[in-house]
Design an enzyme around this catalytic site. Structure first.
Site, PDB file in Angstrom:
ATOM      1  N   LYS A   1       0.825  -1.216   0.000  1.00 50.51           N
ATOM      2  CA  LYS A   1       0.000   0.000   0.000  1.00 50.51           C
ATOM      3  C   LYS A   1       0.862   1.270   0.000  1.00 50.51           C
ATOM      4  O   LYS A   1       0.413   2.331  -0.423  1.00 50.51           O
ATOM      5  CB  LYS A   1      -0.960  -0.016   1.202  1.00 50.51           C
TER       6      LYS A   1
ATOM      7  N   TYR B   1      -5.862  -5.105  -6.720  1.00 48.74           N
ATOM      8  CA  TYR B   1      -5.630  -5.039  -5.270  1.00 48.74           C
ATOM      9  C   TYR B   1      -5.148  -6.395  -4.715  1.00 48.74           C
ATOM     10  O   TYR B   1      -4.150  -6.462  -3.992  1.00 48.74           O
ATOM     11  CB  TYR B   1      -6.910  -4.584  -4.551  1.00 48.74           C
TER      12      TYR B   1
ATOM     13  N   TYR C   1      -2.101  -0.677  11.509  1.00 46.31           N
ATOM     14  CA  TYR C   1      -3.502  -0.954  11.860  1.00 46.31           C
ATOM     15  C   TYR C   1      -3.863  -0.135  13.097  1.00 46.31           C
ATOM     16  O   TYR C   1      -3.433   1.002  13.218  1.00 46.31           O
ATOM     17  CB  TYR C   1      -3.729  -2.464  12.049  1.00 46.31           C
TER      18      TYR C   1
ATOM     19  N   VAL D   1      -0.041  -8.505   6.784  1.00 44.66           N
ATOM     20  CA  VAL D   1      -0.434  -9.727   7.480  1.00 44.66           C
ATOM     21  C   VAL D   1       0.394 -10.957   7.070  1.00 44.66           C
ATOM     22  O   VAL D   1       0.218 -12.029   7.634  1.00 44.66           O
ATOM     23  CB  VAL D   1      -1.946 -10.040   7.350  1.00 44.66           C
TER      24      VAL D   1
HETATM   25  N1  GLU Z   1      -4.625  -8.686   1.497  1.00 49.59           N
HETATM   26  C1  GLU Z   1      -4.999  -8.367   2.819  1.00 49.59           C
HETATM   27  C2  GLU Z   1      -6.441  -7.908   2.873  1.00 49.59           C
HETATM   28  O1  GLU Z   1      -6.857  -7.144   2.043  1.00 49.59           O
HETATM   29  C3  GLU Z   1      -4.082  -7.302   3.304  1.00 49.59           C
HETATM   30  C4  GLU Z   1      -4.176  -7.195   4.721  1.00 49.59           C
HETATM   31  C5  GLU Z   1      -2.956  -6.619   5.324  1.00 49.59           C
HETATM   32  O2  GLU Z   1      -1.820  -7.030   5.107  1.00 49.59           O
HETATM   33  O3  GLU Z   1      -3.198  -5.687   6.094  1.00 49.59           O
HETATM   34  O4  GLU Z   1      -7.180  -8.316   3.739  1.00 49.59           O
END
Ligand code: GLU
Length: 284
Positions: free
Chosen positions: A46, A168, A220, A238
């Site tokens: 991201k 995505y 997060y 994650v």
């Molecule tokens: N691909 C994961 C999702 O969209 C990414 C989550 C992450 O790494 O925060 O849930």
């Protein structure tokens, strides 16, 4: 900690791995453990997509995405309703979906161009998209799909939903090693200039803004805890990775798959805490 299991393909990874790589501003690499082993970078991508879109949009982007920590889990949909379809920040899933939508509007071949861009930042061809992880996530992507439709109902989504979701899920399924990831973050430690790409990636002030967003929103709803314990801007995923920068000194990537209940790698955070304590490095 516990390996993320909501993406079945990621749940199969050996939990006992650990790698760390630090890249200084001259490009010297210091690494130990599984630092050369590619892993699923997930949400760390991201930062790369935001960087690409930042340039294309400049200030207009910030009418579609906010710059506030959310205090909610990364995949929460609740806040979006109170706040009329404007995600809190570009690093929670809803915000990242808006960024990927913007990527699709601004680039003809978004996934190829994203891959090329990250390879350029790392100074070598290193990005691989794991198609099984991509499909696994797509097959369990109800929440992200719901969020994209929700954004569209607030007119904060311009491209066909399936198309954006494919990009995505693919960006989340990128695999890179700690070494390449740290190299790809090096420009953020260097006022926006990449020594690997030999060019300015972001202006100095925009690079500072990306760092500010990572510091306040990169972990997060545990960004405060990370700032408190480690004191560096960074972004976790994650897959168990963390990429972070110490401005004007180095970039660093750490990976270990087991996560705490907030979705951050237990060992990666502990390692960074020990490192910054020992080296007496902190932003503060
Ligand atoms: N691909 C994961 C999702 O969209 C990414 C989550 C992450 O790494 O925060 O849930």
């Amino acid at each position: 900690g516990k390996v993320a299991d909501y993406i079945p393909e990621i749940a199969t990874v050996d939990p006992d791995q650990f790698g760390i790589a630090l890249v200084d501003l001259k490009g010297n690499v210091f690494g130990v453990g599984d630092h050369q082993k590619p892993f699923s970078i997930q949400s760390i991508s991201k930062v790369h997509t935001l960087t690409m879109v930042f340039k294309a949009f400049n200030s207009k982007l910030w009418t579609r995405v906010n710059v506030e920590p959310s205090g909610d889990p990364f995949n929460s949909i609740a806040q979006l309703e109170y706040e009329k379809g404007i995600p809190r920040n570009p690093f929670i899933n809803s915000g990242a979906l808006v960024i990927t939508d913007a990527l699709c509007s601004n680039f003809d071949d978004p996934l190829v161009q994203l891959t090329d861009f990250i390879n350029e930042l790392a100074g070598q061809t290193c990005v691989k998209i794991n198609q099984e992880v991509m499909r696994s996530e797509k097959n369990h992507g109800e929440r992200n799909t719901a969020m994209a439709y929700f954004l569209k109902s607030y007119k904060n989504f311009n491209n066909p939903i399936e198309e954006v979701l494919d990009v995505y899920f693919s960006q989340c399924a990128i695999e890179m090693s700690c070494v390449d990831l740290a190299r790809s973050f090096s420009f953020l430690a260097n006022d926006g200039y990449s020594i690997f790409a030999n060019r300015e990636i972001l202006t100095e002030s925009n690079a500072r803004r990306v760092n500010a967003l990572m510091l306040t929103c990169g972990f997060y709803d545990e960004a405060g805890e990370f700032a408190f314990r480690v004191g560096m801007p960074g972004k976790s995923g994650v897959g168990g990775g963390v990429a972070a920068v110490m401005p004007h000194k180095f970039s660093i990537a750490v990976w270990s798959p087991e996560l705490n209940e907030k979705g951050n790698s237990v060992k990666a955070i502990r390692a960074l805490e020990l490192l910054t304590d020992k080296l007496k490095f902190s932003l503060f």
